[in-house]
Design a protein around this motif. Structure first.
Motif, PDB file in Angstrom:
ATOM      1  N   UNK A 181       0.852  -1.187   0.000  1.00  0.00           N
ATOM      2  CA  UNK A 181       0.000   0.000   0.000  1.00  0.00           C
ATOM      3  C   UNK A 181       0.890   1.239   0.000  1.00  0.00           C
ATOM      4  N   UNK A 182       0.781   2.042  -1.069  1.00  0.00           N
ATOM      5  CA  UNK A 182       1.674   3.177  -1.264  1.00  0.00           C
ATOM      6  C   UNK A 182       0.910   4.478  -1.018  1.00  0.00           C
ATOM      7  N   UNK A 183       1.183   5.113   0.120  1.00  0.00           N
ATOM      8  CA  UNK A 183       0.450   6.302   0.549  1.00  0.00           C
ATOM      9  C   UNK A 183      -1.041   6.110   0.258  1.00  0.00           C
ATOM     10  N   UNK A 184      -1.523   4.990   0.735  1.00  0.00           N
ATOM     11  CA  UNK A 184      -2.855   4.504   0.371  1.00  0.00           C
ATOM     12  C   UNK A 184      -3.971   5.250   1.095  1.00  0.00           C
ATOM     13  N   UNK A 185      -5.115   5.274   0.457  1.00  0.00           N
ATOM     14  CA  UNK A 185      -6.339   5.689   1.138  1.00  0.00           C
ATOM     15  C   UNK A 185      -6.671   4.666   2.221  1.00  0.00           C
ATOM     16  N   UNK A 186      -7.397   5.124   3.233  1.00  0.00           N
ATOM     17  CA  UNK A 186      -7.834   4.279   4.349  1.00  0.00           C
ATOM     18  C   UNK A 186      -9.358   4.258   4.328  1.00  0.00           C
ATOM     19  N   UNK A 187      -9.987   3.110   4.575  1.00  0.00           N
ATOM     20  CA  UNK A 187     -11.459   3.048   4.496  1.00  0.00           C
ATOM     21  C   UNK A 187     -12.185   4.047   5.397  1.00  0.00           C
ATOM     22  N   UNK A 188     -11.532   4.489   6.480  1.00  0.00           N
ATOM     23  CA  UNK A 188     -12.201   5.387   7.420  1.00  0.00           C
ATOM     24  C   UNK A 188     -11.638   6.804   7.400  1.00  0.00           C
ATOM     25  N   UNK A 189     -10.854   7.146   6.379  1.00  0.00           N
ATOM     26  CA  UNK A 189     -10.187   8.441   6.415  1.00  0.00           C
ATOM     27  C   UNK A 189     -11.163   9.618   6.354  1.00  0.00           C
ATOM     28  N   UNK A 190     -12.285   9.458   5.674  1.00  0.00           N
ATOM     29  CA  UNK A 190     -13.228  10.576   5.586  1.00  0.00           C
ATOM     30  C   UNK A 190     -14.055  10.721   6.863  1.00  0.00           C
ATOM     31  N   UNK A 191     -14.065   9.691   7.681  1.00  0.00           N
ATOM     32  CA  UNK A 191     -14.762   9.760   8.965  1.00  0.00           C
ATOM     33  C   UNK A 191     -13.848  10.324  10.040  1.00  0.00           C
ATOM     34  N   UNK A 192     -12.576   9.919  10.007  1.00  0.00           N
ATOM     35  CA  UNK A 192     -11.671  10.228  11.115  1.00  0.00           C
ATOM     36  C   UNK A 192     -10.706  11.371  10.835  1.00  0.00           C
ATOM     37  N   UNK A 193     -10.536  11.742   9.583  1.00  0.00           N
ATOM     38  CA  UNK A 193      -9.616  12.827   9.247  1.00  0.00           C
ATOM     39  C   UNK A 193     -10.398  14.029   8.724  1.00  0.00           C
ATOM     40  N   UNK A 194     -10.419  15.099   9.489  1.00  0.00           N
ATOM     41  CA  UNK A 194     -11.150  16.292   9.045  1.00  0.00           C
ATOM     42  C   UNK A 194     -10.490  16.904   7.814  1.00  0.00           C
ATOM     43  N   UNK A 195      -9.152  16.808   7.724  1.00  0.00           N
ATOM     44  CA  UNK A 195      -8.451  17.355   6.557  1.00  0.00           C
ATOM     45  C   UNK A 195      -8.871  16.630   5.290  1.00  0.00           C
ATOM     46  N   UNK A 196      -8.951  15.300   5.357  1.00  0.00           N
ATOM     47  CA  UNK A 196      -9.371  14.527   4.196  1.00  0.00           C
ATOM     48  C   UNK A 196     -10.834  14.797   3.857  1.00  0.00           C
ATOM     49  N   UNK A 197     -11.665  14.824   4.872  1.00  0.00           N
ATOM     50  CA  UNK A 197     -13.103  15.040   4.652  1.00  0.00           C
ATOM     51  C   UNK A 197     -13.365  16.422   4.048  1.00  0.00           C
ATOM     52  N   UNK A 198     -12.697  17.441   4.591  1.00  0.00           N
ATOM     53  CA  UNK A 198     -12.929  18.807   4.107  1.00  0.00           C
ATOM     54  C   UNK A 198     -12.399  19.019   2.696  1.00  0.00           C
ATOM     55  N   UNK A 199     -11.431  18.198   2.291  1.00  0.00           N
ATOM     56  CA  UNK A 199     -10.853  18.379   0.953  1.00  0.00           C
ATOM     57  C   UNK A 199     -11.701  17.746  -0.145  1.00  0.00           C
TER      58      UNK A 199
END
Length: 326
Positions: free
Chosen positions: A157-175
């Motif tokens: 996994x190369x700088x992979x997305x995570x199944x829960x990143x939009x739930x747990x990361x506000x930076x990812x969700x806001x982007x």
């Protein structure tokens, strides 16, 4: 609509001219959405689609690559060159990307996995398989490894997305709204015949020169951006699929993280560490100074991906063959 018919329903000369311009523009747009020619790899029909792949046969495990968002398979060039003397591989373009055709369908992660499985079967590439996924392609690699674990030897996994990143990361969700807007804007820009803005494709400059030029040419078309927009809007569905997927506890999992991605997201390192912990046989390497795209496309950074593939295969070969389809 003929000119006579237009006049019969009361359209004036300017409106008739506008119809002609619109028809011409529509024809040009349709031509820009067609699959390009001059592909660097091989073409095959899968599920009614023409899919493009870079295929290499060298025996041993087969390495299967899943690209990042909107990226053609040529973005793996440094990595492919680094493993070609030892392993078979297939790097392919998902529908709409690179030199593959597109039918506009939204596909589940499992359906994308089935396309990849049909490709390796078509090219008679031997199991076991090592899945290598970059960014959003990491979700697809995890899904493939979970669904077809009997034929899978490892996962990178190369700088992979995570199944829960939009739930747990506000930076990812806001982007996400910004990413959606950017992909849509690039689609319309290229559909109208303009090239993508320089920053949108500047990451390709780090590829080998001949691959950088042909990859930029492929991304001057609207299809990759339309496909990216579709995948952004399918991200939640793919993530939901992964929440119910289970990887074998002994499956070697190597995670390679771009150090610069941590700068804009304090949760990123934590989520990346969790990916490495999916298996009892896990490895996690953080590459200082590497950014999200450069970790695959810069020659020096790509060596860490090659090392992760080597580590994964070595760990797999050291295990009993009970978990592998060989």
């Amino acid at each position: 609509m003929t000119t006579g018919a237009a006049r019969a329903i009361g359209l004036g000369a300017s409106a008739i001219a506008a119809c002609g311009v619109a028809a011409t523009a529509g024809g040009l747009a349709r031509s820009r959405l067609r699959r390009p020619t001059g592909e660097p790899g091989e073409l095959t029909e899968v599920d009614g689609l023409t899919l493009h792949s870079l295929v290499h046969r060298a025996g041993g495990p087969t390495v299967v690559f899943e690209n990042g968002l909107c990226c053609p398979c040529t973005t793996w060039s440094w990595v492919l060159d680094g493993i070609a003397d030892r392993y078979s591989y297939v790097a392919y373009d998902r529908p709409g990307n690179g030199w593959s055709g597109d039918d506009g369908k939204r596909r589940s992660a499992r359906e994308i996995n089935e396309l990849a499985a049909e490709l390796v079967a078509h090219y008679d590439l031997p199991a076991p398989y090592v899945l290598v996924g970059h960014s959003i392609g990491g979700l697809l690699g995890m899904s493939f490894a979970a669904a077809m674990s009997h034929d899978v030897a490892g996962l990178v996994l190369v700088d992979s997305s995570h199944p829960e990143q939009l739930v747990r990361s506000s930076a990812q969700r806001d982007s996400m709204p910004m990413v959606d807007h950017a992909m849509g804007a690039l689609f319309w820009r290229t559909l109208l015949g303009r090239k993508p803005s320089a920053p949108a494709v500047s990451f390709l400059d780090d590829l080998p020169p001949h691959q950088a030029a042909r990859t930029k040419s492929a991304m001057e078309r609207p299809s990759p951006w339309r496909a990216a927009l579709r995948e952004v809007r399918t991200f939640y569905a793919w993530s939901d699929e992964l929440r119910t997927a289970t990887l074998p506890s002994s499956l070697p999992v190597a995670v390679v993280t771009a150090g610069q991605t941590d700068v804009g997201d304090s949760k990123h390192r934590e989520l990346q560490s969790e990916l490495a912990a999916l298996s009892e046989v896990g490895s996690h390497v953080v590459v200082p100074g590497a950014d999200h795209d450069g970790i695959v496309m810069r020659q020096d950074d790509a060596t860490h991906v090659i090392d992760a593939i080597e580590w994964t295969i070595a760990q797999s070969m050291a295990q009993p063959q009970r978990t592998r389809g060989v």
